[in-house]
Design a protein around this motif. Structure first.
Motif, PDB file in Angstrom:
ATOM      1  N   ALA A   1       0.800  -1.200   0.000  1.00 40.08           N
ATOM      2  CA  ALA A   1       0.000   0.000   0.000  1.00 40.08           C
ATOM      3  C   ALA A   1       0.836   1.254   0.000  1.00 40.08           C
ATOM      4  CB  ALA A   1      -0.930   0.013   1.196  1.00 40.08           C
ATOM      5  N   GLY A   2       2.166   1.177  -0.095  1.00 33.45           N
ATOM      6  CA  GLY A   2       2.924   2.406  -0.001  1.00 33.45           C
ATOM      7  C   GLY A   2       4.234   2.397  -0.708  1.00 33.45           C
ATOM      8  N   GLN A   3       5.034   3.420  -0.419  1.00 33.97           N
ATOM      9  CA  GLN A   3       6.306   3.583  -1.074  1.00 33.97           C
ATOM     10  C   GLN A   3       7.437   3.400  -0.094  1.00 33.97           C
ATOM     11  OE1 GLN A   3       5.834   7.620  -2.388  1.00 33.97           O
ATOM     12  NE2 GLN A   3       4.830   7.019  -4.227  1.00 33.97           N
ATOM     13  N   MET A   4       8.640   2.998  -0.585  1.00 32.64           N
ATOM     14  CA  MET A   4       9.775   2.856   0.308  1.00 32.64           C
ATOM     15  C   MET A   4      11.072   3.322  -0.325  1.00 32.64           C
ATOM     16  SD  MET A   4       9.163   0.049   3.030  1.00 32.64           S
ATOM     17  CE  MET A   4      10.489   0.927   3.758  1.00 32.64           C
ATOM     18  N   PRO A   5      11.948   3.972   0.471  1.00 28.41           N
ATOM     19  CA  PRO A   5      13.169   4.584  -0.029  1.00 28.41           C
ATOM     20  C   PRO A   5      14.315   3.647  -0.295  1.00 28.41           C
ATOM     21  CG  PRO A   5      12.844   5.083   2.252  1.00 28.41           C
ATOM     22  CD  PRO A   5      11.732   4.166   1.850  1.00 28.41           C
TER      23      PRO A   5
ATOM     24  N   THR B   1      10.185  -7.071  13.671  1.00 34.78           N
ATOM     25  CA  THR B   1       9.699  -7.371  12.321  1.00 34.78           C
ATOM     26  C   THR B   1       8.259  -6.944  12.116  1.00 34.78           C
ATOM     27  OG1 THR B   1      11.202  -9.249  12.137  1.00 34.78           O
ATOM     28  CG2 THR B   1       9.306  -9.215  10.662  1.00 34.78           C
ATOM     29  N   ALA B   2       7.367  -7.256  13.047  1.00 40.56           N
ATOM     30  CA  ALA B   2       5.949  -6.947  12.873  1.00 40.56           C
ATOM     31  C   ALA B   2       5.727  -5.451  12.714  1.00 40.56           C
ATOM     32  CB  ALA B   2       5.151  -7.487  14.056  1.00 40.56           C
ATOM     33  N   TRP B   3       6.424  -4.656  13.533  1.00 37.23           N
ATOM     34  CA  TRP B   3       6.287  -3.206  13.453  1.00 37.23           C
ATOM     35  C   TRP B   3       6.743  -2.691  12.091  1.00 37.23           C
ATOM     36  CZ3 TRP B   3       9.919   0.713  12.778  1.00 37.23           C
ATOM     37  CH2 TRP B   3       9.501   2.025  13.083  1.00 37.23           C
ATOM     38  N   ALA B   4       7.889  -3.163  11.632  1.00 39.35           N
ATOM     39  CA  ALA B   4       8.423  -2.713  10.349  1.00 39.35           C
ATOM     40  C   ALA B   4       7.502  -3.098   9.195  1.00 39.35           C
ATOM     41  CB  ALA B   4       9.823  -3.303  10.128  1.00 39.35           C
ATOM     42  N   LEU B   5       6.996  -4.316   9.218  1.00 42.35           N
ATOM     43  CA  LEU B   5       6.133  -4.762   8.130  1.00 42.35           C
ATOM     44  C   LEU B   5       4.827  -3.980   8.093  1.00 42.35           C
ATOM     45  CD1 LEU B   5       6.590  -8.643   8.170  1.00 42.35           C
ATOM     46  CD2 LEU B   5       7.793  -6.915   6.831  1.00 42.35           C
ATOM     47  N   ARG B   6       4.310  -3.611   9.254  1.00 47.03           N
ATOM     48  CA  ARG B   6       3.079  -2.808   9.268  1.00 47.03           C
ATOM     49  C   ARG B   6       3.308  -1.459   8.603  1.00 47.03           C
ATOM     50  NH1 ARG B   6       2.438  -4.955  14.538  1.00 47.03           N
ATOM     51  NH2 ARG B   6       3.310  -3.064  15.469  1.00 47.03           N
ATOM     52  N   LEU B   7       4.455  -0.861   8.847  1.00 45.96           N
ATOM     53  CA  LEU B   7       4.755   0.428   8.226  1.00 45.96           C
ATOM     54  C   LEU B   7       4.925   0.292   6.712  1.00 45.96           C
ATOM     55  CD1 LEU B   7       7.235   2.270  10.592  1.00 45.96           C
ATOM     56  CD2 LEU B   7       4.777   2.567  10.378  1.00 45.96           C
ATOM     57  N   VAL B   8       5.682  -0.709   6.309  1.00 47.01           N
ATOM     58  CA  VAL B   8       5.932  -0.902   4.878  1.00 47.01           C
ATOM     59  C   VAL B   8       4.628  -1.170   4.135  1.00 47.01           C
ATOM     60  CG1 VAL B   8       7.088  -2.324   3.156  1.00 47.01           C
ATOM     61  CG2 VAL B   8       8.276  -1.711   5.255  1.00 47.01           C
ATOM     62  N   ALA B   9       3.722  -1.872   4.761  1.00 51.32           N
ATOM     63  CA  ALA B   9       2.461  -2.231   4.120  1.00 51.32           C
ATOM     64  C   ALA B   9       1.564  -1.029   3.887  1.00 51.32           C
ATOM     65  CB  ALA B   9       1.717  -3.269   4.948  1.00 51.32           C
ATOM     66  N   THR B  10       1.887   0.122   4.490  1.00 50.01           N
ATOM     67  CA  THR B  10       1.079   1.319   4.255  1.00 50.01           C
ATOM     68  C   THR B  10       1.550   2.086   3.019  1.00 50.01           C
ATOM     69  OG1 THR B  10       2.472   2.785   5.610  1.00 50.01           O
ATOM     70  CG2 THR B  10       0.717   1.568   6.743  1.00 50.01           C
ATOM     71  N   LEU B  11       2.625   1.666   2.421  1.00 55.68           N
ATOM     72  CA  LEU B  11       3.182   2.354   1.261  1.00 55.68           C
ATOM     73  C   LEU B  11       2.540   1.852  -0.030  1.00 55.68           C
ATOM     74  CD1 LEU B  11       6.970   2.231   2.217  1.00 55.68           C
ATOM     75  CD2 LEU B  11       5.411   4.167   2.418  1.00 55.68           C
ATOM     76  N   PRO B  12       2.650   2.649  -1.121  1.00 50.42           N
ATOM     77  CA  PRO B  12       2.201   2.181  -2.438  1.00 50.42           C
ATOM     78  C   PRO B  12       2.999   0.930  -2.826  1.00 50.42           C
ATOM     79  CG  PRO B  12       2.565   4.528  -2.487  1.00 50.42           C
ATOM     80  CD  PRO B  12       3.103   4.032  -1.160  1.00 50.42           C
ATOM     81  N   ARG B  13       2.423   0.091  -3.657  1.00 46.88           N
ATOM     82  CA  ARG B  13       3.010  -1.223  -3.930  1.00 46.88           C
ATOM     83  C   ARG B  13       4.414  -1.141  -4.513  1.00 46.88           C
ATOM     84  NH1 ARG B  13      -0.784  -5.071  -7.084  1.00 46.88           N
ATOM     85  NH2 ARG B  13      -1.821  -4.958  -5.061  1.00 46.88           N
ATOM     86  N   ASP B  14       4.654  -0.271  -5.490  1.00 48.84           N
ATOM     87  CA  ASP B  14       5.979  -0.258  -6.128  1.00 48.84           C
ATOM     88  C   ASP B  14       7.056   0.162  -5.136  1.00 48.84           C
ATOM     89  OD1 ASP B  14       5.043   2.386  -6.014  1.00 48.84           O
ATOM     90  OD2 ASP B  14       6.260   2.985  -7.743  1.00 48.84           O
ATOM     91  N   GLN B  15       6.742   1.120  -4.281  1.00 48.25           N
ATOM     92  CA  GLN B  15       7.723   1.572  -3.301  1.00 48.25           C
ATOM     93  C   GLN B  15       7.914   0.526  -2.196  1.00 48.25           C
ATOM     94  OE1 GLN B  15       6.494   5.503  -2.109  1.00 48.25           O
ATOM     95  NE2 GLN B  15       6.508   6.216  -4.230  1.00 48.25           N
ATOM     96  N   ALA B  16       6.824  -0.098  -1.801  1.00 50.11           N
ATOM     97  CA  ALA B  16       6.919  -1.127  -0.766  1.00 50.11           C
ATOM     98  C   ALA B  16       7.786  -2.287  -1.243  1.00 50.11           C
ATOM     99  CB  ALA B  16       5.527  -1.632  -0.389  1.00 50.11           C
ATOM    100  N   GLU B  17       7.615  -2.675  -2.497  1.00 45.37           N
ATOM    101  CA  GLU B  17       8.416  -3.782  -3.040  1.00 45.37           C
ATOM    102  C   GLU B  17       9.894  -3.443  -3.033  1.00 45.37           C
ATOM    103  OE1 GLU B  17       6.547  -6.779  -6.035  1.00 45.37           O
ATOM    104  OE2 GLU B  17       6.270  -4.767  -6.831  1.00 45.37           O
ATOM    105  N   THR B  18      10.225  -2.233  -3.477  1.00 40.95           N
ATOM    106  CA  THR B  18      11.647  -1.885  -3.538  1.00 40.95           C
ATOM    107  C   THR B  18      12.250  -1.782  -2.140  1.00 40.95           C
ATOM    108  OG1 THR B  18      11.166   0.504  -3.639  1.00 40.95           O
ATOM    109  CG2 THR B  18      11.428  -0.662  -5.734  1.00 40.95           C
ATOM    110  N   VAL B  19      11.486  -1.265  -1.181  1.00 44.09           N
ATOM    111  CA  VAL B  19      12.001  -1.161   0.187  1.00 44.09           C
ATOM    112  C   VAL B  19      12.213  -2.552   0.777  1.00 44.09           C
ATOM    113  CG1 VAL B  19      11.437  -0.469   2.534  1.00 44.09           C
ATOM    114  CG2 VAL B  19      11.056   1.107   0.646  1.00 44.09           C
TER     115      VAL B  19
END
Length: 205
Positions: free
Chosen positions: A101-105, A120-138
């Motif tokens: 759901a989100g983007q990642m740098p 791990t759970a905390w980090a994954l929850r944050l990443v999941a809020t990003l747009p898909r293309d950014q989340a994948e790259t992060v």
């Protein structure tokens, strides 16, 4: 023997059909693979990971490369299996799965440091809020540890696009209050520096 040497020997052994070699590869890469898939397909992560390893075992004799190449190859398989899973879930709306759901740098900064140091759970929850293309790259760059070239091969993108998506995702993460609370705070006792003059701003010394 270094970890890389052990993986290289395990890869050669596994390609020759040795189960012990394949087990070493699984123990080394399964944790990162699951973290990636939990963001990609949510509760279906375990099933998709199993499908990924089954395909890897079936096709390993045709793989030609080093451990870094194997990691990229494995995550490319995982991404394809994740895409298949999401398409299947879309045809069965009564069984929804989580998606990116989100983007990642892509650059290393406070956001990537916070992700690596947090649970791990905390980090994954944050990443999941990003747009898909950014989340994948992060996930692939920061969590799975792939380099830019390998991430580009996994995603079928140009390296420049991977860098941009990662940077945008990390910047978005860095702006989140949850990340700022976990990041080291600057010492303000010495005052803020004006970037134009290089001098401390009035009232901030």
């Amino acid at each position: 023997m270094s970890g890389d040497d052990e993986l290289a020997r395990a890869l050669i052994a596994a390609a020759g059909g040795d189960e012990a070699g394949f087990a070493i590869l699984w123990r080394s890469l399964q944790p990162a693979l699951l973290r990636y898939l939990r963001v990609a397909v949510g509760d279906a992560a375990e099933d998709v990971a199993s499908e990924t390893w089954l395909q890897a075992a079936r096709d390993l004799e045709r793989f030609d490369g080093d451990p870094a190449g194997f990691r990229a190859w494995l995550f490319r398989i995982a991404r394809h299996r994740a895409i298949d899973n999401r398409r299947s879930a879309a045809r069965r709306p009564e069984e929804p799965t989580d998606s990116f759901a989100g983007q990642m740098p892509a650059a290393r900064d406070a956001a990537s440091d916070a992700l690596e140091q947090a649970d791990t759970a905390w980090a994954l929850r944050l990443v999941a809020t990003l747009p898909r293309d950014q989340a994948e790259t992060v996930m692939l760059r920061v969590v799975a540890g792939l380099d830019v070239a390998s991430t580009a091969r996994v995603l079928g993108k140009r390296p420049g696009a991977v860098r941009v998506a990662t940077m945008r995702g990390l910047r978005k993460l860095a702006a989140m209050s949850a990340v700022q609370e976990r990041s080291p705070q600057p010492d303000r006792s010495r005052g803020a520096i004006d970037p134009a003059s290089g001098q401390a701003r009035p009232g901030e010394v």
